[in-house]
Design an enzyme around this catalytic site. Sequence first.
Site, PDB file in Angstrom:
ATOM      1  N   GLU A 167      -6.473   3.946  -6.045  1.00  0.00           N
ATOM      2  CA  GLU A 167      -7.782   4.179  -5.434  1.00  0.00           C
ATOM      3  C   GLU A 167      -8.266   5.561  -5.877  1.00  0.00           C
ATOM      4  OE1 GLU A 167      -9.803   4.305  -0.991  1.00  0.00           O
ATOM      5  OE2 GLU A 167      -7.915   5.320  -1.396  1.00  0.00           O
ATOM      6  N   ASP A 211      -2.996   4.726  -2.574  1.00  0.00           N
ATOM      7  CA  ASP A 211      -4.059   5.351  -1.804  1.00  0.00           C
ATOM      8  C   ASP A 211      -4.502   6.679  -2.432  1.00  0.00           C
ATOM      9  OD1 ASP A 211      -5.433   5.029   0.834  1.00  0.00           O
ATOM     10  OD2 ASP A 211      -4.543   6.988   1.238  1.00  0.00           O
ATOM     11  N   ASP A 220     -12.434  -0.605   4.042  1.00  0.00           N
ATOM     12  CA  ASP A 220     -13.210   0.630   4.224  1.00  0.00           C
ATOM     13  C   ASP A 220     -14.711   0.411   4.048  1.00  0.00           C
ATOM     14  OD1 ASP A 220     -10.872   2.149   4.557  1.00  0.00           O
ATOM     15  OD2 ASP A 220     -10.732   2.597   2.417  1.00  0.00           O
ATOM     16  N   ASP A 234       0.861  -1.185   0.000  1.00  0.00           N
ATOM     17  CA  ASP A 234       0.000   0.000   0.000  1.00  0.00           C
ATOM     18  C   ASP A 234       0.897   1.234   0.000  1.00  0.00           C
ATOM     19  OD1 ASP A 234      -2.381   1.624   0.417  1.00  0.00           O
ATOM     20  OD2 ASP A 234      -3.263  -0.163   1.333  1.00  0.00           O
TER      21      ASP A 234
END
Length: 632
Positions: free
Chosen positions: A270, A213, A347, A107
């Site tokens: 994302e 991210d 999430d 990530d």
Amino acid sequence: MASTSTAPPIKRAWWKESSVYQIYPASFKDSNGDGIGDIPGIISELDYIKNLGVDIVWLSPILQSPQVDMGYDISNYYEIHPPYGTLRDVDALIEGLHARGLKYVMDLVTNHTSDQHEWFKQAISSPQNPYRNWYIWKKPKYDADGTPQPPNNWRSHFGGSAWTLDPQSNEYYLHLYAKEQPDLNWDNPDVRAEVHRIVRHWLDKGVDGFRIDVINFISKDPAFPDAPITDPSQKWQDGSKYYACGPKLHDYLRELGSILKEYDAFSVGEMPCVSDPAEILKAVGFDRGELSMVFHFEIMDIDHPPNADKYLPYPFTLPTLKRLVSKWQTFMHDNSGWNALYIENHDQGRSISRLTLPHNNTTTPRTITPHHRTLAGQMLATFLALQSGTPFIYQGQELGMINVSPHWTIHDFRDIEILNHWQELCERYPNDNNVVQERALREYRLKSRDNARTPMQWDASEPWAGFIMPATAATNESGGGVKPWIGIHEDYKEWNAARQVGDEKSVYGYWKRVLGVRKAWGDIFVYGDYGLVDGGDERVFVYKREIRGGDGDGQGVRGGIAVVVLNFWEGEVEWVVPGDEDDNGMGEAVRRVLEGGKVVLGNYEGQRIETGKGKVVLRPLEAFVVVLAEGE
Ligand code: GLC
Ligand code: CA
């Protein structure tokens, strides 16, 4: 049989043929009895992951972090968060993955850092500091009585203004998330050079790619205009129009992309707050040199009211799901883009609790019998993984884990998003307004991020379901009294990995079969086109995947058609097979497959395909897949 297709040649790529398993490190497996999952815990379960049939493992952030937002607030990009382990553990993890033919995706959180990162500490120390311009600072506006006000009306994703005043310099800094997560200034070339250095560092260590991210937030409109007022009940407004997919985004993505290409690395960005696929195509177009694929949010926002607080009730409906799925499937296929397929992650609420249609039509609290729960997990696996795109499976999804129980009170939640939301709610409705609070709690139990963060359920052992590894739970100094950092789901005795691995009829066993089917008929399921078979039915979703065979272009495509039939409802339905008059011979093709094809997957025995009578009878939450391969 070869055919002369006019379709463009397919563009093969290893990452299109792969599937991904996401690990949330804090909640996966705790090897040393401190209540927090860790890297050695993950290493101990690599065979479990491999056995599922995935190809890539993505870990949510493990780098050094004060954990204001569970590691999405990084204070050092070169060190590991100590409770998770050491750099040596990461080496061992990468080795263990590679030895099993699995790839490791890390990530990458670089839209913002932690406020405890050395860069920010320097930056906030003085406007003259060389790091000042690594973040985004603005002078206040002043209200009538001279009090400083944020430079614009943007709302933070975690509530309140997106700006925090530094009293020492009397300037505000921007944070699209918590005030402890200041946004980096990507317009500063030094920032980008440092991000590139981080990316190369980890690729050189053996990482195979990145989940990046909120990547579409890195370029902001330099004028920082006020957001339009879309929610008049709020002081702070959604400013994403000015920071999602900003002016320089694709320049910055191309710079990143060229590094990724050097390493043939995987990438998934994302991208919240975008609903125009043409916008996302700019990042994932096959020849754009930016990212492999992107997470959009349209499907995950399906039960959020538009332009309002996501924790207000809003019904999930199947026609909307069909419309959204079809929109992205068709657009990406027709334009050489690529979809990242997901219905769960760290999430989101659990999909069984969110995306199925209960028999009694109530959405909360959602009750589902164990039998139906297994079927639902299997049906959703079929739905997700056989679409065009790269499927992502979130830990526990393969076991049919569901949302937290109706007994959860506000004290059980851990997530900053919820805790801030609750605080704002209580300030707004100070008189202990039970109706509002109860409604909010119901919605938290449906959509909050903590639903996905309860510990993995490895076995039926008391009290922590094997999440805290037994040897350590018994021997740790407090005599086994340590609790997991977040509450475990009460249902672990029934719902755990030990019960499901090796059982073909379990959710896990079924996931394994789905991924196997996707590989066995790869050309159809990975590269085929997508067609919605029946847009109107409110309970049944049927789609078709098709590819023409041939080797005219030297690619040896195995042609065929697959029909995926899904009952999202907890009751029995007679699905009327579309007739010949239906669009472009769709009905004819579907009937041909249903009659002449082979059922390659299903969550019930003995499918009731009665095409003679023009129908298919579907039992509660039934799913099956029929394939008619060319030349068979
Ligand atoms: C992404 C992450 C989420 C995090 C946010 C801020 O949306 O998935 O967990 O809170 O970015 O980094
Ligand atoms: Ca631990």
